[in-house]
Scaffold this motif. Structure first.
Motif, PDB file in Angstrom:
ATOM      1  N   GLY A  64      15.071  -5.301   2.546  1.00 14.50           N
ATOM      2  CA  GLY A  64      15.338  -4.703   1.235  1.00 14.50           C
ATOM      3  C   GLY A  64      14.431  -3.514   0.985  1.00 14.50           C
ATOM      4  N   ARG A  65      14.376  -3.077  -0.278  1.00 10.49           N
ATOM      5  CA  ARG A  65      13.540  -1.932  -0.619  1.00 10.49           C
ATOM      6  C   ARG A  65      12.074  -2.306  -0.548  1.00 10.49           C
ATOM      7  N   GLU A  66      11.271  -1.400  -0.096  1.00 11.12           N
ATOM      8  CA  GLU A  66       9.862  -1.696   0.130  1.00 11.12           C
ATOM      9  C   GLU A  66       9.026  -0.569  -0.445  1.00 11.12           C
ATOM     10  N   LYS A  67       7.927  -0.920  -1.107  1.00 15.23           N
ATOM     11  CA  LYS A  67       7.022   0.105  -1.624  1.00 15.23           C
ATOM     12  C   LYS A  67       6.167   0.646  -0.494  1.00 15.23           C
ATOM     13  N   ARG A  68       5.925   1.943  -0.517  1.00 17.15           N
ATOM     14  CA  ARG A  68       5.035   2.553   0.454  1.00 17.15           C
ATOM     15  C   ARG A  68       4.046   3.466  -0.271  1.00 17.15           C
ATOM     16  N   ILE A  69       2.871   3.607   0.303  1.00 16.87           N
ATOM     17  CA  ILE A  69       1.897   4.564  -0.221  1.00 16.87           C
ATOM     18  C   ILE A  69       2.198   5.931   0.381  1.00 16.87           C
ATOM     19  N   LEU A  70       2.430   6.918  -0.486  1.00 18.21           N
ATOM     20  CA  LEU A  70       2.676   8.293  -0.047  1.00 18.21           C
ATOM     21  C   LEU A  70       1.467   9.145  -0.405  1.00 18.21           C
ATOM     22  N   ASP A  75       4.482   9.468   4.400  1.00 17.19           N
ATOM     23  CA  ASP A  75       4.429   8.003   4.326  1.00 17.19           C
ATOM     24  C   ASP A  75       3.192   7.573   5.124  1.00 17.19           C
ATOM     25  N   LEU A  76       2.186   7.062   4.415  1.00 15.99           N
ATOM     26  CA  LEU A  76       0.897   6.769   5.055  1.00 15.99           C
ATOM     27  C   LEU A  76       1.042   5.760   6.192  1.00 15.99           C
ATOM     28  N   ARG A  77       1.825   4.714   5.944  1.00 15.63           N
ATOM     29  CA  ARG A  77       1.926   3.671   6.973  1.00 15.63           C
ATOM     30  C   ARG A  77       2.615   4.199   8.235  1.00 15.63           C
ATOM     31  N   THR A  78       3.678   4.960   8.026  1.00 19.95           N
ATOM     32  CA  THR A  78       4.383   5.532   9.179  1.00 19.95           C
ATOM     33  C   THR A  78       3.465   6.467   9.962  1.00 19.95           C
ATOM     34  N   ALA A  79       2.707   7.294   9.241  1.00 18.94           N
ATOM     35  CA  ALA A  79       1.797   8.232   9.911  1.00 18.94           C
ATOM     36  C   ALA A  79       0.739   7.483  10.717  1.00 18.94           C
ATOM     37  N   ARG A 104       2.090  -3.805  17.860  1.00 18.40           N
ATOM     38  CA  ARG A 104       0.716  -3.879  17.358  1.00 18.40           C
ATOM     39  C   ARG A 104       0.435  -2.716  16.408  1.00 18.40           C
ATOM     40  N   ALA A 105       0.968  -1.551  16.730  1.00 12.41           N
ATOM     41  CA  ALA A 105       0.767  -0.381  15.871  1.00 12.41           C
ATOM     42  C   ALA A 105       1.365  -0.651  14.491  1.00 12.41           C
ATOM     43  N   THR A 106       2.497  -1.338  14.449  1.00 18.81           N
ATOM     44  CA  THR A 106       3.139  -1.675  13.172  1.00 18.81           C
ATOM     45  C   THR A 106       2.249  -2.603  12.354  1.00 18.81           C
ATOM     46  N   VAL A 107       1.696  -3.604  13.025  1.00 14.06           N
ATOM     47  CA  VAL A 107       0.837  -4.582  12.334  1.00 14.06           C
ATOM     48  C   VAL A 107      -0.444  -3.920  11.834  1.00 14.06           C
ATOM     49  N   LEU A 108      -1.062  -3.114  12.663  1.00 11.59           N
ATOM     50  CA  LEU A 108      -2.324  -2.455  12.281  1.00 11.59           C
ATOM     51  C   LEU A 108      -2.101  -1.496  11.117  1.00 11.59           C
ATOM     52  N   ALA A 109      -1.016  -0.723  11.166  1.00  9.20           N
ATOM     53  CA  ALA A 109      -0.742   0.249  10.093  1.00  9.20           C
ATOM     54  C   ALA A 109      -0.442  -0.476   8.783  1.00  9.20           C
ATOM     55  N   ALA A 110       0.280  -1.600   8.852  1.00 10.19           N
ATOM     56  CA  ALA A 110       0.597  -2.355   7.627  1.00 10.19           C
ATOM     57  C   ALA A 110      -0.670  -2.966   7.033  1.00 10.19           C
ATOM     58  N   ALA A 111      -1.623  -3.337   7.873  1.00 10.83           N
ATOM     59  CA  ALA A 111      -2.869  -3.926   7.371  1.00 10.83           C
ATOM     60  C   ALA A 111      -3.696  -2.885   6.624  1.00 10.83           C
ATOM     61  N   LEU A 112      -3.731  -1.677   7.135  1.00 10.79           N
ATOM     62  CA  LEU A 112      -4.532  -0.617   6.523  1.00 10.79           C
ATOM     63  C   LEU A 112      -3.805   0.028   5.340  1.00 10.79           C
ATOM     64  N   ALA A 113      -2.466   0.066   5.385  1.00 11.88           N
ATOM     65  CA  ALA A 113      -1.673   0.687   4.314  1.00 11.88           C
ATOM     66  C   ALA A 113      -0.644  -0.330   3.814  1.00 11.88           C
ATOM     67  N   PRO A 114      -1.116  -1.317   3.019  1.00 10.95           N
ATOM     68  CA  PRO A 114      -0.205  -2.348   2.507  1.00 10.95           C
ATOM     69  C   PRO A 114       0.724  -1.764   1.439  1.00 10.95           C
ATOM     70  N   CYS A 115       1.566  -2.586   0.837  1.00 10.00           N
ATOM     71  CA  CYS A 115       2.506  -2.109  -0.188  1.00 10.00           C
ATOM     72  C   CYS A 115       1.842  -2.021  -1.556  1.00 10.00           C
ATOM     73  N   SER A 116       0.540  -2.125  -1.616  1.00  7.89           N
ATOM     74  CA  SER A 116      -0.178  -2.154  -2.888  1.00  7.89           C
ATOM     75  C   SER A 116      -1.353  -1.184  -2.834  1.00  7.89           C
ATOM     76  N   THR A 117      -1.412  -0.277  -3.787  1.00  9.02           N
ATOM     77  CA  THR A 117      -2.524   0.685  -3.827  1.00  9.02           C
ATOM     78  C   THR A 117      -3.859  -0.034  -4.036  1.00  9.02           C
ATOM     79  N   SER A 118      -3.845  -1.064  -4.896  1.00  9.15           N
ATOM     80  CA  SER A 118      -5.091  -1.804  -5.147  1.00  9.15           C
ATOM     81  C   SER A 118      -5.617  -2.455  -3.874  1.00  9.15           C
ATOM     82  N   LEU A 119      -4.717  -3.132  -3.156  1.00  9.42           N
ATOM     83  CA  LEU A 119      -5.144  -3.766  -1.905  1.00  9.42           C
ATOM     84  C   LEU A 119      -5.650  -2.710  -0.927  1.00  9.42           C
ATOM     85  N   ALA A 120      -4.961  -1.591  -0.849  1.00 11.18           N
ATOM     86  CA  ALA A 120      -5.379  -0.534   0.070  1.00 11.18           C
ATOM     87  C   ALA A 120      -6.781  -0.044  -0.269  1.00 11.18           C
TER      88      ALA A 120
END
Lengths: 332, 332
Positions: free
Chosen positions: B7-13, B24-28, B42-58
């Protein structure tokens, strides 16, 4: 608390029917998975996902979490039993709001502010929001902020939301309450009085620390007639009262809080101070180093020591009052 | 927002210097890892950990997060560019507290409550806490709760904390501010007036919804002289003012908020309504379906439509006022 390779770690402990036997939920889940054929490392990961180090996060797992707890209570391996655990705060709340439903306490509070009791106190349960990130647990030292010379405890009942709900009626509300816990809404009376003259908050008078209890006790283990509530300072009883004296019930508080909002699992609603449950209303005063012991029947005992006042760092410089033409600023 | 298999997903831009080009921070980050030899999964997992769907968590990632943003801005792959993104709220706050630092607004507010402006408003910045879980974003419909007949907007400056800090002095405070954003502290005036007669909160008058802006703009991209602030309803300008008229500065607000407390990354501090920034003080009234457009110079435009009133579910039944002998309850 358990000791692991990365230092001390919080764990969720469960027990049945107020028995003395505590079970480490994560260990029990892990051993259960292994017994059903899971590889050891995968069992560790799965158990940690379902039983994280946070009660709020765990509750957000919904029925998956509650089912896991039920399964562990029904059939736990001996190796999951924890003897004599160090109990810290059982809840790290998702959100926190405090009500004021004990009449003798709020009547005193308005008198303290030189105000009559407003009619709204008899029309609906009023509340204010606090900071869910300021919570500490039993055994921790209560910080004494630099801007206060008068700290106080507030002995309260904490209502723990277990299941999300919105626009609830009182007869539905208790189904969304997981448990009750002890709650100390620590207060800095001097700054609280000043800022409440502004009609907002309280804010700095409260946000430096809150304490929740060592246990969350589910409603089905509690009598409906009320719980004895006791405060002791340095071993001397300063308050002995009951939760039966609430102007609004737990069900009404939860129902009103849920109107137009989603109450989420892990939310904490405070009852407000019980009658006689703070020092201002009994003419006493706390000093640095005092030991505060709050006890509520079936909810355990919560013991904390008051810290020493922190050194003053900064205080705002007053603005010259010119009504309509105060000096103005932006970033600096 | 991006569309993915779940579905739709929030991303940090992120973007540099108010350029039109969003990344798109996570894609970059993911493409950067792959270019440096990481396996795709692994690149997908690492990028999602550093750039989650939440600005606060990031932001809670600390310098690891800020370094990652800087690296992406310095050298982003073309494939990470997002054309014409759907911008939602840029911040999901960790905690939220609102101040009241615009003099014409607060003077009106006390007049509205038939009170003189209290001295404390010129002595220190007063505040109350709100519900960080009630936040929605631009484009979303503002819910109209069943218990109110009078909704209002409040045009405010939102201060976003980027780095943890405690007991800060004003000259240190701006170093802990990541950015500013637009903030609408949506208010239900009728219930707010009633509950504030109790001297607490506001609570039900506020907690049903807050809106933060589509951008967080870092301080180094902002002029220090003040930002133009505008509110339009159905296209008509109802407020045009400036952030320069604050009795307490951003630095003083942050410093005072941090006394005795830890301000955490992702915390939001509201300035309070700007002068003329709500309908009550200009004698206007909002109706269901109205379009509210809040704009702050360099912080973008935030557009929301008011929903229609929800049907009444439950209202507390008043207690008979007997001063000291109200009927009492516990669970039900």
């Amino acid at each position: 608390m358990v000791h692991g390779p990365e230092g001390r770690e919080k764990r969720i402990l469960v027990r049945r029917d107020r028995s003395a036997q505590w079970l480490d939920l994560r260990t029990a889940l892990r051993l259960g998975s292994v017994a059903r054929g899971a590889a050891a490392e995968r069992a560790t990961v799965l158990a940690a996902a379902l039983a994280p180090c946070s009660t709020s996060l765990a509750l957000q797992g919904g029925a998956d979490f509650h089912d896991a707890v039920a399964a562990v209570l029904a059939d736990a391996p001996e190796a999951a039993v924890v003897t004599d655990p160090e109990l810290t705060n059982a809840l790290d709340p998702t959100s926190y709001r405090d009500f004021m439903v004990f009449e003798r306490h709020f009547s005193f509070g308005y008198e303290w502010q030189n105000k009559p009791v407003p009619d709204v106190m008899y029309e609906l349960p009023v509340s204010y929001a606090g900071d869910p990130l300021s919570f500490i647990g039993p055994g921790e030292t209560i910080p004494w902020p630099s801007y206060s010379e008068r700290l106080d405890y507030e002995l309260e009942l904490g209502i723990v939301i277990g299941k999300a709900g919105t626009n609830l009626r009182p007869e539905q509300a208790l189904d969304h309450v997981l448990a009750l816990t002890i709650f100390n809404d620590v207060s800095a009376r001097d700054i609280q009085g000043r800022e409440m003259a502004g009609g907002l908050g309280p804010s700095k008078g409260k946000h430096f620390a809150c304490v929740t209890g060592p246990l969350v006790t589910s409603l089905d283990e509690l009598p409906g007639s009320g719980l004895a509530m006791t405060a002791r300072v340095n071993g001397e009883v300063w308050c002995a009262t009951t939760s039966a004296e609430m102007v609004w019930s737990v069900a009404e508080i939860v129902a009103w809080a849920s109107q137009g909002e989603v109450l989420r699992p892990g939310a904490l609603l405070g009852s407000g101070t019980c009658n006689g449950g703070s020092t201002i209303e009994i003419g006493r005063r706390l000093e640095p180093g005092d030991e505060i012991e709050l006890e509520i029947e079936h909810l355990g005992v919560m013991r904390n020591t008051l810290g020493t006042p922190a050194g003053r760092t900064w205080w705002p410089s007053a603005r010259e009052r010119r009504d309509g033409s105060a000096e103005t600023h932006f970033l600096t």
